[in-house]
Design an enzyme around this catalytic site. Structure first.
Site, PDB file in Angstrom:
ATOM      1  N   ILE A   1       0.825  -1.197   0.000  1.00  0.00           N
ATOM      2  CA  ILE A   1       0.000   0.000   0.000  1.00  0.00           C
ATOM      3  C   ILE A   1       0.867   1.257   0.000  1.00  0.00           C
ATOM      4  CG2 ILE A   1      -0.247   0.339   2.490  1.00  0.00           C
ATOM      5  CD1 ILE A   1      -3.302   0.706   1.937  1.00  0.00           C
ATOM      6  N   ASP A   2       2.143   1.115   0.445  1.00  0.00           N
ATOM      7  CA  ASP A   2       3.050   2.262   0.502  1.00  0.00           C
ATOM      8  C   ASP A   2       3.610   2.644  -0.869  1.00  0.00           C
ATOM      9  OD1 ASP A   2       2.643   2.128   3.189  1.00  0.00           O
ATOM     10  OD2 ASP A   2       4.623   1.334   3.687  1.00  0.00           O
TER      11      ASP A   2
ATOM     12  N   GLY B   1       3.175   4.694   5.319  1.00  0.00           N
ATOM     13  CA  GLY B   1       4.426   5.088   4.695  1.00  0.00           C
ATOM     14  C   GLY B   1       5.587   4.817   5.625  1.00  0.00           C
TER      15      GLY B   1
ATOM     16  N   MET C   1      -8.550   1.745   8.515  1.00  0.00           N
ATOM     17  CA  MET C   1      -9.734   1.986   7.693  1.00  0.00           C
ATOM     18  C   MET C   1      -9.364   1.977   6.218  1.00  0.00           C
ATOM     19  SD  MET C   1     -11.567   5.040   9.831  1.00  0.00           S
ATOM     20  CE  MET C   1     -12.766   5.270   8.515  1.00  0.00           C
TER      21      MET C   1
END
Length: 554
Positions: free
Chosen positions: A279-280, A324, A436
């Protein structure tokens, strides 16, 4: 024949090719080289990416990793950084016609199969006389495949943290294998790598995965750690699995690489396809990882809420912490998309709190001007500052990642203490939407991207390749495992995108003159640029922390 200037060898003129670049002259005393050998020498001397690649193959990689590097050289500095294939260690394998040639859905496609020589360049912005550079094998279906559909037994595993799009990739792998290649035996490995040897395989069909893309998370479950190469390959061998699809981040792809090496050592006819997930967005080489667009879009909700809270109070501050760990891409893109953010802090850009040009001074000025402000901070930012104020021993999670201290909570207390010391009335609201964001289903653009990644992985595995798949400069490609696991993609604070952010937020760069010079020097070393005369004295000084954070060569 014409004698090409500077090469010292006769070369037949080729009027269909672009004019060859004029490289530096050979010394008169040197013996003339064959044209192909000259191209190799030119590319080694003139092309930094290729030089870095060769150096990595020779020194940075372990001996067993260097043995798997496949470099195919061509004219004008062309290099193919190729992926492993079944025929590298099983040369007598038969091939079969691709079932897609009789598929009604693809009968109208003019040229559906990928040319065997198609490659994708790693670098698309070049100069007139630049060598052609490093390329990767283009993804897509081949005319001949190395597996007959009825013989395929495929398995899918998801590892690491959650990310939008995991279920979409799973769905498209199952449906793609079934609908495109008529594969009926597809199994899910539950709860990450340990599921290979600690739980039953889960049969998967298009019907069973039909609507899972509408849900967040992964229907297979996920976990960190649990990688035992020999146990995993033992189970792959015992169960007759011959295609393994592994979805996960850089640590997971390292595991996939180890699995492939053990498979090759045993001489098994098994293809290993890695689909990078983070996701980073810190996977090297590829343009972006799936789920990133969704994460940036969802981050807007938290930023909007922080802006409402901040603007509704006197001297209000909204502080949002985003994902991050090592790379600040989500924070940077969410800030640029929002336009409500006054300050963005990321791991690659060091910052300080007190003194001239520090964060506290900027907060005071911003509150005086606007009466409110919004701060976005990536979870990996400021860890060195926290460590100085809260000494703790380094701890690692099951994946080997350093456990981070909560920079959002720490920064909240620091800002409160500063304002209290200045006798400033202030209200601060801290929002952490991390879980979330990563738990939601992917948006439309990520759904399409996940589909293309899954299909590209299937085509490559059927063709006998083992690889990590990803989009490189807008084209899907098969990338060697070691290229995506040897380094991380990071925000370059000397790049124009970071400059756009600073212009949008009007925040200080928090960099001293020495930091900027060191950043430029690191970039010069990465690109092998000449040393500016004005900075020759300064370049003798280096800061390891800034060099490692400012520029990452990909």
């Amino acid at each position: 024949e014409e004698v090409e200037e500077g090469l010292g060898v006769a070369v037949e003129a080729d009027h269909d090719s672009p004019e060859p670049p004029r490289y530096r002259h050979l010394q008169p005393a040197q013996k003339a080289l064959p044209f192909s050998a000259t191209c190799v020498r030119i590319s080694r001397d003139s092309y930094p990416n290729l030089r870095a690649l060769r150096n990595a193959s020779a020194t940075t990689l372990r001996d067993d990793d260097a043995a798997f590097a496949k470099l195919d050289e061509g004219d004008y500095g062309y290099v193919l950084d190729d992926v492993q294939h079944l025929t590298d260690y099983l040369p007598e394998l038969p091939t079969f016609p691709n079932p897609l040639q009789d598929h009604p859905a693809y009968s109208t496609v003019k040229q559906y199969f990928v040319n065997a020589d198609d490659t994708v360049p790693e670098k698309v912005v070049v100069q007139k006389n630049s060598p052609r550079g490093v390329h990767f094998r283009r993804a897509g279906p081949r005319q001949r495949v190395y597996f007959e559909p009825e013989d395929v037994k495929a398995c899918i595993v998801t590892c690491g943290g959650l990310c939008p799009g995991l279920n979409t990739v799973i769905r498209e792998l199952v449906c793609g294998l079934s609908h495109m290649y008529n594969v009926n035996d597809v199994f899910g490995i539950q709860n990450g790598y340990k599921g290979f040897y600690s739980s039953n395989y889960l049969p998967m069909t298009p019907k069973s995965v039909n609507d899972i893309h509408k849900r967040g998370g992964t229907v297979l479950g996920s976990s960190r750690g649990g990688h035992d190469t020999h146990k995993i390959v033992d189970n792959i061998q015992d169960r007759g699995i011959n295609q393994v699809y592994i979805i996960g981040g850089d640590g997971t792809q390292k595991g996939a690489y180890e699995i492939f090496k053990e498979i090759r050592r045993r001489g098994l006819k098994v293809a290993v396809a890695g689909i990078p997930k983070t996701i980073d967005n810190d996977i090297a080489v590829i343009d972006k990882s799936f789920g990133f667009d969704t994460a940036v879009e969802e981050a807007q909700r938290a930023i909007d809420a922080a802006h409402v809270e901040a603007s509704s109070a006197e001297n209000g501050i909204g502080l949002v912490k985003l994902m991050g760990r090592y790379s600040g891409f989500i924070a940077m893109y969410a800030t640029l998309a929002s336009r409500d953010v006054d300050c963005c802090l990321i791991p690659e850009s060091p910052f300080y709190l007190e003194g001239e040009g520090g964060l506290f001074e900027y907060i005071e000025r911003r509150l005086k001007e606007n009466n409110h402000m919004v701060i976005v901070v990536a979870e990996g930012a400021g860890q060195d500052l926290i460590a100085k104020s809260i000494p703790v021993a380094d701890q690692l999670d099951a994946s080997g990642n350093k456990l981070l201290l909560d920079v959002g909570l720490w920064l909240t207390h620091k800002i409160k203490d500063h304002c209290k010391s200045k006798k400033m009335e202030m209200t601060i609201k801290y929002i952490d939407p991390t879980y979330m964001i990563r738990a939601i289903p992917s948006n439309a653009s990520d759904n399409v991207y996940c589909t293309l990644l899954a299909h590209s992985a299937i085509h490559g595995a059927m063709a006998g390749y083992s690889f990590t798949v990803g989009m490189v400069n807008g084209r899907h490609a098969y990338i060697p495992f070691h290229r995506v696991t040897s380094t991380r993609n990071k925000v370059k604070i000397t790049d124009r995108m970071w400059a756009r952010l600073l212009s949008s937020t009007n925040q200080p760069s928090f960099l001293s003159k020495e930091d900027i010079m060191e950043a430029r020097e690191a970039e010069r070393l990465a690109n092998r640029l000449p040393v500016p005369a004005s900075s020759s004295e300064h370049t003798k000084k280096h800061s390891a922390s800034v060099l490692s954070n400012v520029v990452t060569v990909v």
